[in-house]
Scaffold this motif. Structure first.
Motif, PDB file in Angstrom:
ATOM      1  N   ARG A  46       0.826  -1.212   0.000  1.00  0.00           N
ATOM      2  CA  ARG A  46       0.000   0.000   0.000  1.00  0.00           C
ATOM      3  C   ARG A  46       0.858   1.259   0.000  1.00  0.00           C
ATOM      4  O   ARG A  46       0.531   2.242  -0.664  1.00  0.00           O
ATOM      5  CB  ARG A  46      -0.944   0.005   1.213  1.00  0.00           C
ATOM      6  CG  ARG A  46      -2.064  -1.011   1.125  1.00  0.00           C
ATOM      7  CD  ARG A  46      -3.111  -0.812   2.205  1.00  0.00           C
ATOM      8  NE  ARG A  46      -2.573  -0.807   3.552  1.00  0.00           N
ATOM      9  CZ  ARG A  46      -2.485  -1.866   4.346  1.00  0.00           C
ATOM     10  NH1 ARG A  46      -2.878  -3.058   3.924  1.00  0.00           N
ATOM     11  NH2 ARG A  46      -2.007  -1.751   5.574  1.00  0.00           N
ATOM     12  N   GLY A  50       0.466   1.245  -3.948  1.00  0.00           N
ATOM     13  CA  GLY A  50      -0.859   1.868  -3.946  1.00  0.00           C
ATOM     14  C   GLY A  50      -1.890   0.933  -3.353  1.00  0.00           C
ATOM     15  O   GLY A  50      -1.535  -0.035  -2.664  1.00  0.00           O
ATOM     16  N   PRO A  51      -3.168   1.188  -3.621  1.00  0.00           N
ATOM     17  CA  PRO A  51      -4.230   0.364  -3.031  1.00  0.00           C
ATOM     18  C   PRO A  51      -4.072  -1.122  -3.387  1.00  0.00           C
ATOM     19  O   PRO A  51      -3.594  -1.468  -4.472  1.00  0.00           O
ATOM     20  CB  PRO A  51      -5.508   0.925  -3.654  1.00  0.00           C
ATOM     21  CG  PRO A  51      -5.151   2.312  -4.071  1.00  0.00           C
ATOM     22  CD  PRO A  51      -3.694   2.266  -4.452  1.00  0.00           C
ATOM     23  N   PRO A 147       4.657   1.935  -8.797  1.00  0.00           N
ATOM     24  CA  PRO A 147       3.242   2.338  -8.809  1.00  0.00           C
ATOM     25  C   PRO A 147       2.783   2.686 -10.221  1.00  0.00           C
ATOM     26  O   PRO A 147       3.552   3.027 -11.069  1.00  0.00           O
ATOM     27  CB  PRO A 147       3.192   3.562  -7.910  1.00  0.00           C
ATOM     28  CG  PRO A 147       4.567   3.837  -7.437  1.00  0.00           C
ATOM     29  CD  PRO A 147       5.477   2.801  -7.986  1.00  0.00           C
TER      30      PRO A 147
END
Length: 147
Positions: A46, A50-51, A147
């Protein structure tokens, strides 16, 4: 499809080290609050990538679990670049097979040529030497993507 570019290993390591001292808590993933080994990897994901791309279903704590599928490796393979365990260097995510013939159920992040970071029951997130005993248990290795 173009090859996935790996995240900067120094960033992965710095992010993982920010989790040092996080208490062990089964199936959790909150820095400073609690995590298990997979929760550590999820938290680093995360912060670096990222998510999370999909929710993680509940899982067994049984390190001796056997079965026809390497569930953890299959999940990592869907999101990360798999590399040969022998090619894994600092910043790589490694999966450990903790018992002979068992599926890989423990996760760590290499922090140097002879060190790794992981969440361990009763100890929380620690960094320790990658001893021969740990090294021979590495079953899979992956790189975090950019990312």
């Amino acid at each position: 499809m173009s090859p996935v570019v790996a995240a900067d290993p120094a960033r992965v390591i710095a992010t993982a080290r920010a989790w040092l001292g996080t208490p062990y808590h089964d199936q959790a993933s909150l820095r400073g609050v609690g995590c298990d080994c997979l929760g550590l990897a999820r938290g680093v994901w995360r912060e670096v990538v990222g998510p999370e791309p999909f929710p993680i279903p509940p899982y067994s704590r049984d390190w001796g679990e056997t079965g026809p599928r390497e569930v953890l490796a299959d999940g990592a393979r869907a999101m990360m670049s798999e590399i040969a365990s022998s090619d894994a260097g600092p910043g790589a995510l490694v999966l450990f097979r903790m018992a002979p013939r068992a599926i890989a159920k423990h996760v760590g992040i290499l922090t140097g040529p002879g060190t790794f970071l992981h969440a361990y029951e009763r100890l929380g997130v620690i960094e320790e030497p990658l001893t021969p005993s740990w090294r021979r248990r590495i079953a899979f290795a992956f790189l975090f993507p950019q990312p």
